[in-house]
Write an enzyme that holds these catalytic residues in place. Structure first.
Site, PDB file in Angstrom:
ATOM      1  N   ASP A 140       0.845  -1.195   0.000  1.00  0.00           N
ATOM      2  CA  ASP A 140       0.000   0.000   0.000  1.00  0.00           C
ATOM      3  C   ASP A 140       0.882   1.247   0.000  1.00  0.00           C
ATOM      4  O   ASP A 140       2.030   1.198   0.440  1.00  0.00           O
ATOM      5  CB  ASP A 140      -0.877   0.046   1.252  1.00  0.00           C
ATOM      6  CG  ASP A 140      -1.912  -1.066   1.301  1.00  0.00           C
ATOM      7  OD1 ASP A 140      -2.329  -1.544   0.235  1.00  0.00           O
ATOM      8  OD2 ASP A 140      -2.292  -1.460   2.425  1.00  0.00           O
ATOM      9  N   ASP A 162      -0.916  -2.418  -4.139  1.00  0.00           N
ATOM     10  CA  ASP A 162      -2.230  -2.717  -3.575  1.00  0.00           C
ATOM     11  C   ASP A 162      -3.052  -1.435  -3.499  1.00  0.00           C
ATOM     12  O   ASP A 162      -3.390  -0.857  -4.509  1.00  0.00           O
ATOM     13  CB  ASP A 162      -2.060  -3.406  -2.222  1.00  0.00           C
ATOM     14  CG  ASP A 162      -3.336  -4.073  -1.742  1.00  0.00           C
ATOM     15  OD1 ASP A 162      -4.363  -4.021  -2.444  1.00  0.00           O
ATOM     16  OD2 ASP A 162      -3.318  -4.652  -0.632  1.00  0.00           O
ATOM     17  N   ASP A 166      -5.650   2.587   2.363  1.00  0.00           N
ATOM     18  CA  ASP A 166      -6.517   1.535   2.878  1.00  0.00           C
ATOM     19  C   ASP A 166      -6.671   1.696   4.383  1.00  0.00           C
ATOM     20  O   ASP A 166      -5.682   1.890   5.112  1.00  0.00           O
ATOM     21  CB  ASP A 166      -5.941   0.156   2.567  1.00  0.00           C
ATOM     22  CG  ASP A 166      -6.181  -0.262   1.113  1.00  0.00           C
ATOM     23  OD1 ASP A 166      -6.775   0.533   0.358  1.00  0.00           O
ATOM     24  OD2 ASP A 166      -5.769  -1.375   0.741  1.00  0.00           O
ATOM     25  N   ARG A 219     -12.992   1.377  -5.977  1.00  0.00           N
ATOM     26  CA  ARG A 219     -12.744   1.612  -4.545  1.00  0.00           C
ATOM     27  C   ARG A 219     -12.421   3.071  -4.251  1.00  0.00           C
ATOM     28  O   ARG A 219     -11.357   3.396  -3.729  1.00  0.00           O
ATOM     29  CB  ARG A 219     -11.633   0.709  -4.015  1.00  0.00           C
ATOM     30  CG  ARG A 219     -11.923  -0.771  -4.168  1.00  0.00           C
ATOM     31  CD  ARG A 219     -10.851  -1.625  -3.504  1.00  0.00           C
ATOM     32  NE  ARG A 219     -11.143  -3.051  -3.667  1.00  0.00           N
ATOM     33  CZ  ARG A 219     -10.386  -4.031  -3.192  1.00  0.00           C
ATOM     34  NH1 ARG A 219      -9.284  -3.729  -2.512  1.00  0.00           N
ATOM     35  NH2 ARG A 219     -10.714  -5.283  -3.370  1.00  0.00           N
TER      36      ARG A 219
END
Length: 325
Positions: A140, A162, A166, A219
């Site tokens: 991330d 990724d 997050d 997302r």
């Protein structure tokens, strides 16, 4: 209008000038980070967070450290006690780097860059990440878990393996604001697993505002359990798969956003995750779908000012990302 006021800008300029003058008077050994003693600079963060992350102060009042390489950076962000870390140059990380509580990580001008890997905000409270450019992480760009009072503001993020930002595992009271994200697939995940209800119910309350989702895929965010989650005054330009997804017990208010060339602005459920609830109001659509909403969402527990949705594109494009404060 932008939430960063002139008085905050002037305060920041004065604080940085004080820090630079003080740094110039210090003698640092070769390869060492230059430091300003505690309380010499109150805060170097510009502005203050609105939304769920309000009250986050990071390393305000603590030691100020200027870093130029990965070893200096890692040592500084893992100190105990309040610390403000000024990133001046490109920091090349080989793995996710843990960040301590009561820490501000602040890019200097447009020079603060993090590449190679990202930041792990895990099991801590009171962290600010501002004015940095993240690219090319092997994981991330920013991972937040088991943490509270975090403000991710005015960063530019792209091309991580990724996620870009997050947030998971009972994290709570977080604001993600004024960031530009591009060249990425799975942008911002909120809640990592449908089976994590015992930890996540009543948590994962996040405000996403004035972010620029610039041609990202999905997302933006994808939400589980958080209720309410407030997605407001963001600009979605050319989002290719979908904007916002409300799933698995989530309640998302999608308000005052500008959707352009985005066929699926928001919907209920995603993949194997069942539908959450979503309320949409006062959004602006240009060559975009109308979205799917349904159910009710818990009330927003804080006061806020909403920009007119039709003005959000110009406001966000001119103000979002690193180097824009």
């Amino acid at each position: 209008m932008r939430r960063t006021s002139a008085r905050f800008k002037l305060a920041s300029v004065a604080a940085i000038a004080t820090a630079v003058a003080t740094l110039g008077a210090l003698t640092a050994s070769s390869g060492s980070a230059a430091e300003v003693p505690q309380d010499t600079v109150s805060t170097l963060a510009v502005g203050s967070p609105t939304g769920f992350g309000a009250g986050t102060t990071g390393g305000a009042g603590g030691t100020t450290v200027t870093v130029t390489n990965a070893s200096q950076f890692t040592e500084a962000v893992q100190r105990s006690g309040a610390v403000q870390v000024r990133v001046n140059g490109t920091i090349s990380l080989s793995s996710m780097t843990k960040v301590s509580a009561n820490t501000s990580i602040l890019g200097v001008g447009t020079s603060g860059r993090i590449t190679g890997s990202g930041l792990n905000v895990s099991g801590v409270s009171n962290v600010i990440i501002q004015n940095l450019t993240f690219s090319g992480s092997n994981d991330d760009a920013i991972n937040i878990e088991n943490s509270t009072r975090v403000w991710v503001d005015h960063n530019t993020l792209s091309s991580a393996y990724d996620g870009l930002v997050d947030i998971k595992r009972a994290s709570d009271n977080i604001t993600v604001s004024w960031n530009r994200v591009f060249s990425h697939d799975k942008t911002m995940l909120l809640g990592h697993d449908d089976g994590n209800a015992s930890q996540d119910r009543g948590k994962l309350r996040v405000s996403y505002h004035h972010n620029w989702f610039d041609g990202t895929n999905q997302r933006n965010p994808r939400v589980r359990f958080g209720n309410p989650v407030h997605v407001y005054n963001n600009y979605y330009g050319g989002v290719t798969s979908y904007g916002v997804a409300s799933t698995k017990e989530a309640g998302v208010l999608v308000e005052g956003n500008y959707f352009e060339n985005t066929k699926d602005p928001f919907h209920l459920g995603e993949g194997s995750s069942p539908a959450g609830t979503l309320v949409a109001r006062n959004n602006h659509f240009v060559n975009s779908g109308s979205g799917q909403a349904g159910g009710s969402v818990n009330g927003i527990p804080y006061g806020y000012s909403l920009d007119a949705a039709s003005s959000v594109k110009s406001i966000v494009q001119s103000g979002a990302g690193a180097g824009k404060i």
